[in-house]
Enzyme design. Structure first.
Site, PDB file in Angstrom:
ATOM      1  N   LYS A  33      10.610   0.480   3.531  1.00 23.13           N
ATOM      2  CA  LYS A  33      10.184  -0.931   3.335  1.00 23.13           C
ATOM      3  C   LYS A  33      10.859  -0.717   2.052  1.00 23.13           C
ATOM      4  O   LYS A  33      11.302   0.264   1.388  1.00 23.13           O
ATOM      5  CB  LYS A  33       8.848  -1.077   3.195  1.00 23.13           C
ATOM      6  CG  LYS A  33       8.216  -0.199   1.847  1.00 23.13           C
ATOM      7  CD  LYS A  33       6.703  -0.703   1.700  1.00 23.13           C
ATOM      8  CE  LYS A  33       6.086  -0.104   0.530  1.00 23.13           C
ATOM      9  NZ  LYS A  33       6.564  -0.315  -0.965  1.00 23.13           N
ATOM     10  N   HIS A  74       4.446   3.842   5.796  1.00 21.94           N
ATOM     11  CA  HIS A  74       3.953   5.302   5.775  1.00 21.94           C
ATOM     12  C   HIS A  74       2.346   5.203   5.362  1.00 21.94           C
ATOM     13  O   HIS A  74       1.583   6.122   5.930  1.00 21.94           O
ATOM     14  CB  HIS A  74       4.565   6.260   4.425  1.00 21.94           C
ATOM     15  CG  HIS A  74       4.272   5.807   3.260  1.00 21.94           C
ATOM     16  ND1 HIS A  74       4.835   4.874   2.531  1.00 21.94           N
ATOM     17  CD2 HIS A  74       3.039   6.045   2.452  1.00 21.94           C
ATOM     18  CE1 HIS A  74       4.141   4.687   1.463  1.00 21.94           C
ATOM     19  NE2 HIS A  74       3.215   5.415   1.144  1.00 21.94           N
ATOM     20  N   LYS A 103      -1.321   7.522   7.274  1.00 23.62           N
ATOM     21  CA  LYS A 103      -2.615   8.091   7.142  1.00 23.62           C
ATOM     22  C   LYS A 103      -3.834   8.111   8.061  1.00 23.62           C
ATOM     23  O   LYS A 103      -3.948   7.195   8.653  1.00 23.62           O
ATOM     24  CB  LYS A 103      -2.729   7.260   5.768  1.00 23.62           C
ATOM     25  CG  LYS A 103      -1.795   7.359   4.420  1.00 23.62           C
ATOM     26  CD  LYS A 103      -2.444   6.750   3.164  1.00 23.62           C
ATOM     27  CE  LYS A 103      -1.427   6.728   2.340  1.00 23.62           C
ATOM     28  NZ  LYS A 103      -1.109   8.081   1.778  1.00 23.62           N
ATOM     29  N   GLU A 125      -3.311   2.564  -8.616  1.00 22.12           N
ATOM     30  CA  GLU A 125      -2.713   3.925  -9.130  1.00 22.12           C
ATOM     31  C   GLU A 125      -2.961   4.054 -10.680  1.00 22.12           C
ATOM     32  O   GLU A 125      -2.915   3.067 -11.311  1.00 22.12           O
ATOM     33  CB  GLU A 125      -1.312   3.863  -8.805  1.00 22.12           C
ATOM     34  CG  GLU A 125      -1.041   3.290  -7.289  1.00 22.12           C
ATOM     35  CD  GLU A 125       0.540   3.199  -7.008  1.00 22.12           C
ATOM     36  OE1 GLU A 125       1.450   3.936  -7.762  1.00 22.12           O
ATOM     37  OE2 GLU A 125       0.911   2.534  -5.943  1.00 22.12           O
ATOM     38  N   ASP A 147       5.845  -5.135  -3.095  1.00 19.85           N
ATOM     39  CA  ASP A 147       5.828  -3.271  -3.171  1.00 19.85           C
ATOM     40  C   ASP A 147       4.444  -2.942  -2.333  1.00 19.85           C
ATOM     41  O   ASP A 147       4.579  -2.205  -1.408  1.00 19.85           O
ATOM     42  CB  ASP A 147       5.572  -2.848  -4.419  1.00 19.85           C
ATOM     43  CG  ASP A 147       5.865  -1.244  -4.228  1.00 19.85           C
ATOM     44  OD1 ASP A 147       6.698  -0.748  -3.303  1.00 19.85           O
ATOM     45  OD2 ASP A 147       5.087  -0.600  -5.052  1.00 19.85           O
ATOM     46  N   HIS A 167       1.769  -3.130   2.834  1.00 22.25           N
ATOM     47  CA  HIS A 167       0.604  -2.015   3.154  1.00 22.25           C
ATOM     48  C   HIS A 167      -0.672  -2.661   3.441  1.00 22.25           C
ATOM     49  O   HIS A 167      -1.537  -2.539   4.143  1.00 22.25           O
ATOM     50  CB  HIS A 167       0.417  -0.998   2.059  1.00 22.25           C
ATOM     51  CG  HIS A 167       1.507  -0.060   1.809  1.00 22.25           C
ATOM     52  ND1 HIS A 167       2.466   0.247   2.868  1.00 22.25           N
ATOM     53  CD2 HIS A 167       1.858   0.517   0.614  1.00 22.25           C
ATOM     54  CE1 HIS A 167       3.372   0.950   2.325  1.00 22.25           C
ATOM     55  NE2 HIS A 167       3.211   1.016   1.011  1.00 22.25           N
ATOM     56  N   LYS A 179      -0.681  -0.979 -11.004  1.00 27.10           N
ATOM     57  CA  LYS A 179      -0.590   0.551 -11.488  1.00 27.10           C
ATOM     58  C   LYS A 179      -1.269   0.526 -12.809  1.00 27.10           C
ATOM     59  O   LYS A 179      -1.668  -0.367 -13.313  1.00 27.10           O
ATOM     60  CB  LYS A 179       1.365   0.412 -11.816  1.00 27.10           C
ATOM     61  CG  LYS A 179       1.730   0.576 -10.334  1.00 27.10           C
ATOM     62  CD  LYS A 179       3.382   0.638 -10.493  1.00 27.10           C
ATOM     63  CE  LYS A 179       4.017   1.173  -9.196  1.00 27.10           C
ATOM     64  NZ  LYS A 179       3.875   2.214  -8.679  1.00 27.10           N
TER      65      LYS A 179
END
Length: 504
Positions: A153, A183, A187, A221, A240, A245, A345
């Site tokens: 991505k 990804h 998980k 994050e 993002d 996700h 973030k």
């Protein structure tokens, strides 16, 4: 999904082999798979990058990568086996015959399998050019063996660019050859959402709008842009994290039971959910979306700069580092249930979780004995760093009075003796096995873009102001306006004492 299927020998070609993704994830993941003896004996790894190295220099680089990732030391026998797999092909800019030479290397090197995996660990803007050159020299044809291409991505920057990119890929590839990797879906806890939903009949009668008040999906994050401002400036938090996700997590939580867990059946049901997301008109964007940008603050006791002070960030940038959405799924099961998605973030904690809040009982029989507002039931699925499954219920406090408190039933599934694996390990195995289950189909990508495209357009036009939030906080003030009811707040903790915490 990670299993014990037999893997045919193949050659994995990594474009961008000297880049951050290869160093931090791909090479270590392939090495761990070799440690676990999950790679076929005749599998080879070809690094392809701009540097004019030879095989020995590449092996030396890989040794440094692995030693930095495994400070305890490398098993000599395993590394000897691994280094025998390593080959290098220089791909300097402006080289007219680099791809012809790559074709010759792949087809004429003794012991190389005709089965090929091309991993695009490069900037998304480079995908079409590389794939076109591979196709021009005939490396994408499946005459002697299979050929698969892995694409990281972001897959486009909006719906139109995603469709344009896809058309360029279809010049040389068919859909089964394309593995759009997320990804996050690799998980273990994300995959456990599927097991939780469909291996336990206990919750199925409750999994609808009659009992669920709302769903929160969070990824926070403490890190900033970490030197990746040139990438992040053109992407932002919405593209993002949420478009890829978090919308995938929403689909897993909300989808109907698939006919089987085969790739196509699983992806069919996820697409149905994405199609059912209520479109957000440009006039209603402010009622459904909120953005923010971090300012200077304190993280882990240390001062950190604001986003505008990060190297490579434009001084007047309105790129969002925080995004929150309210979405509705207009189908029979979920009609009227809001799904709240947020990411940011430089937040207070590193945390990814799915928090499902249930409605209050239709009649509160204990209302006269409560000293505070009643607490609802929650199901909490921690993804990282706490991969756990918890359920919160109310119990009586010991004593003469009829008081209640929240009890957390912890069903954390990993035993201390069980080894975890990195998401890329399982996903790389899936590619080599030809399993598309955890990879995105093009219609998934397109419907996810349709959900966020109106927001992207409005935010692109409104470049005069963006809400700030202090680094180390839980985001900007004002996000409460996304909630439908006064008793709805962001869930900041997986512990009962940190349950409903107001998000400003």
């Amino acid at each position: 999904m990670l299993d014990m299927k037999t893997i045919e020998p193949c050659v994995v070609v990594i474009f961008g082999a000297n880049g951050n993704l290869s160093r931090r994830k791909l090479i270590p993941a392939l090495f761990r798979l070799d440690v676990a003896k999950r790679l076929p004996e005749k599998m080879a790894i070809v690094g392809c990058s701009l540097e004019p190295w030879n095989d020995d220099q590449w092996i030396e680089e890989v040794s440094g990568m692995l030693q930095s990732r495994f400070p305890g030391g490398l098993d000599e026998e395993v590394f000897k086996r691994f280094r025998a797999r390593l080959h290098y092909h220089p791909n300097p800019p402006g080289s007219g015959d680099a791809y012809q030479n790559l074709q010759k290397k792949l087809e004429e090197t003794p012991g190389f399998s005709p089965n090929l995996v091309f991993y695009m660990a490069v900037r998304p803007s480079e995908f079409p050019s590389i794939i076109d050159k591979l196709g021009t020299v005939g490396l994408l044809k499946q005459n002697k063996g299979w050929c698969r291409v892995v694409i990281e991505k972001p897959f486009g920057y909006d719906l139109l660019s995603a469709q344009t990119l896809q058309r360029s890929l279809y010049h040389h590839l068919n859909e089964p050859q394309i593995y759009r990797i997320d990804h996050y879906l690799g998980k273990g806890t994300v995959q456990n959402v599927i097991v939780f939903r469909f291996a336990n009949i206990l919750f199925e009668p409750l999994w609808n709008n009659h009992y669920i008040d709302h769903v929160q999906i969070t990824h926070s994050e403490t890190l900033g842009v970490e030197g990746r401002a040139d990438y992040y400036e053109g992407v932002g938090a919405l593209r993002d994290m949420i478009q890829s996700h978090l919308l995938q997590l929403l689909a897993l939580v909300a989808m109907e039971p698939p006919v089987t867990l085969s790739a196509e059946h699983l992806r069919d049901e996820k697409v149905k959910v994405l199609k059912a997301i209520r479109p957000i008109t440009q006039n209603s964007v402010h009622a459904h979306a909120f953005r923010g940008q971090y300012t200077a603050g304190i993280i882990d006791g240390k001062p950190v700069p604001g986003y505008l002070d990060e190297p490579g960030v434009a001084p007047d940038s309105t790129t969002e580092t925080y995004a929150a959405l309210k979405l509705f799924i207009d189908n029979w099961r979920w009609a009227g249930v809001p799904f709240y998605l947020r990411t940011g973030k430089r937040m207070a904690e590193n945390s990814s979780a799915i928090c499902i809040r249930f409605k209050s009982p239709p009649r509160d029989l204990l209302r006269h004995s409560h000293r505070e507002l009643p607490h609802p039931n929650w199901i909490l699925l921690g993804i990282q760093p706490d991969d756990c499954l918890k359920m919160e219920i109310q119990v009586k406090v010991p004593g003469l009075d009829l008081n209640t408190r929240t009890l957390s039933l912890d069903a954390t599934y990993r035993k201390s003796s069980e080894e975890d694996y990195d998401a890329y390990e399982g996903l790389l195995l899936d590619v080599m096995q030809g399993d598309h289950s955890l990879f995105l189909r093009i219609d998934e990508v397109e419907w996810a873009w349709r959900a966020v495209d109106p927001i992207i357009k409005v935010w692109a036009m409104e470049r005069g102001f963006i809400n700030g939030y202090q680094a180390g906080s839980w985001g900007p003030r004002g996000t409460y306006r996304l909630f439908d009811n006064e008793d709805q707040f962001w869930r900041h903790s997986l512990n009962p004492e940190g349950g409903d915490l107001q998000a400003y």
